[in-house]
Scaffold this active site. Structure first.
Site, PDB file in Angstrom:
ATOM      1  N   ASP A 158       0.940  -1.240  -0.101  1.00 31.08           N
ATOM      2  CA  ASP A 158       0.058   0.097  -0.041  1.00 31.08           C
ATOM      3  C   ASP A 158       0.925   1.218   0.119  1.00 31.08           C
ATOM      4  OD1 ASP A 158       0.972  -0.775   2.783  1.00 31.08           O
ATOM      5  OD2 ASP A 158      -0.852  -0.437   3.490  1.00 31.08           O
ATOM      6  N   TYR A 159       1.743   1.291   0.866  1.00 31.11           N
ATOM      7  CA  TYR A 159       2.487   2.408   0.870  1.00 31.11           C
ATOM      8  C   TYR A 159       3.401   2.796  -0.392  1.00 31.11           C
ATOM      9  CZ  TYR A 159       6.681   5.337   2.231  1.00 31.11           C
ATOM     10  OH  TYR A 159       7.821   6.149   2.602  1.00 31.11           O
ATOM     11  N   THR A 160       4.132   1.816  -0.880  1.00 28.45           N
ATOM     12  CA  THR A 160       4.882   2.017  -2.194  1.00 28.45           C
ATOM     13  C   THR A 160       4.064   2.230  -3.500  1.00 28.45           C
ATOM     14  OG1 THR A 160       6.364   0.126  -1.172  1.00 28.45           O
ATOM     15  CG2 THR A 160       6.596   0.736  -3.554  1.00 28.45           C
ATOM     16  N   LYS A 163       3.154   5.902  -3.265  1.00 31.81           N
ATOM     17  CA  LYS A 163       4.435   6.906  -3.611  1.00 31.81           C
ATOM     18  C   LYS A 163       4.686   6.795  -4.839  1.00 31.81           C
ATOM     19  CE  LYS A 163       5.473   8.344   0.801  1.00 31.81           C
ATOM     20  NZ  LYS A 163       5.356   9.957   0.914  1.00 31.81           N
TER      21      LYS A 163
END
Length: 253
Positions: A158-160, A163
């Site tokens: 999710d984070y990657t 970003k």
């Protein structure tokens, strides 16, 4: 425009990497708007420590109305427009590979939370800053990214993904806003030693990263923050749409 002539907004600026970004700009003589959501005490203490050049303002960057109100408050307090925006705010996240959501279990809600914080938050701050930047024919937008694009050593899905979308927005905004004298760039790090988000990272992971960098060390938040000064400074006036990786040389492509 020199750093000492600027008013810089740092989102999520009260603690972690954010406070190092705030201190780096203040050290160079800039006025700094310290945005926070939950960290009122930390933001107030930081602004008090820096003196009249800093102002702490609460705003949820995912809410356009709150962002617009924050810019109005900055304008009223400093009597000028924001010149540089550093999109650092991060939706609640912990870099703990052992506790991360696995591919077969992660839900869209986790992705949505990260997209809201990274992409929607950045869009809101840029749109609020645009009238002032266009009037000055000067603006700097610095989006905080990650080297997990190139080196997904731990698959934080999710984070990657969020970003990566922010990098795409960085490049499309650069193309759209360049004629107005506004540059838009991304500054990407790996794990930083240490921030609130990386506090749960095992020491063995930090040691592994350090051993695989040419500098044989893990980048600190203060070292990373210093690199942000370049994108806001006159020396980067011909640089836009770029992604600068600041991780001690771990990623080299």
């Amino acid at each position: 425009m020199q750093l000492s002539q600027q008013l810089v907004l740092v989102t999520g600026g009260a603690r972690g990497l954010g406070q190092h970004l705030v201190r780096a700009f203040a050290r160079e003589g800039a006025q700094v708007l310290v945005n926070y959501l939950h960290s009122a005490d930390a933001a107030s203490a930081l602004a008090a420590d820096l003196g009249p050049a800093a102002l702490a303002v609460r705003a949820d960057v995912t809410d356009p109305a709150q962002v617009q109100a924050m810019f109005a408050q900055a304008r009223a307090h400093f009597g000028r427009e924001v010149t540089s925006v550093v999109n650092n705010a991060l939706a609640a996240f912990s870099f703990n590979g052992n506790a991360r959501a696995q591919a077969d279990a992660i839900g869209w809600q986790a992705f949505n939370a990260q997209f809201e914080g990274s992409v929607r938050g950045a869009l809101n701050t840029v749109q609020a800053a645009l009238p002032g930047m266009r009037a000055q024919r000067f603006g700097r937008v610095i989006n905080i990214g990650t080297n997990l694009f190139q080196n997904p050593v731990v698959p934080y899905h999710d984070y990657t993904a969020a970003k990566a979308a922010l990098l795409s927005l960085t490049r499309t905004l650069a193309g759209d806003l360049g004629p107005d004298g506004i540059t838009v760039n991304m500054l990407s790090g790996g794990l930083l030693r240490s921030t609130d988000a990386s506090a749960a990272t095992p020491e063995a992971v930090f040691d592994y990263i350090a051993a695989n960098t040419p500098l044989r060390s893990v980048t600190t938040p203060a070292e990373f923050a210093d690199a942000a000064l370049f994108f806001a400074s006159p020396w980067s006036r011909a640089v836009t749409g770029q992604n600068l990786v600041v991780d001690g040389g771990l990623v080299r492509d």
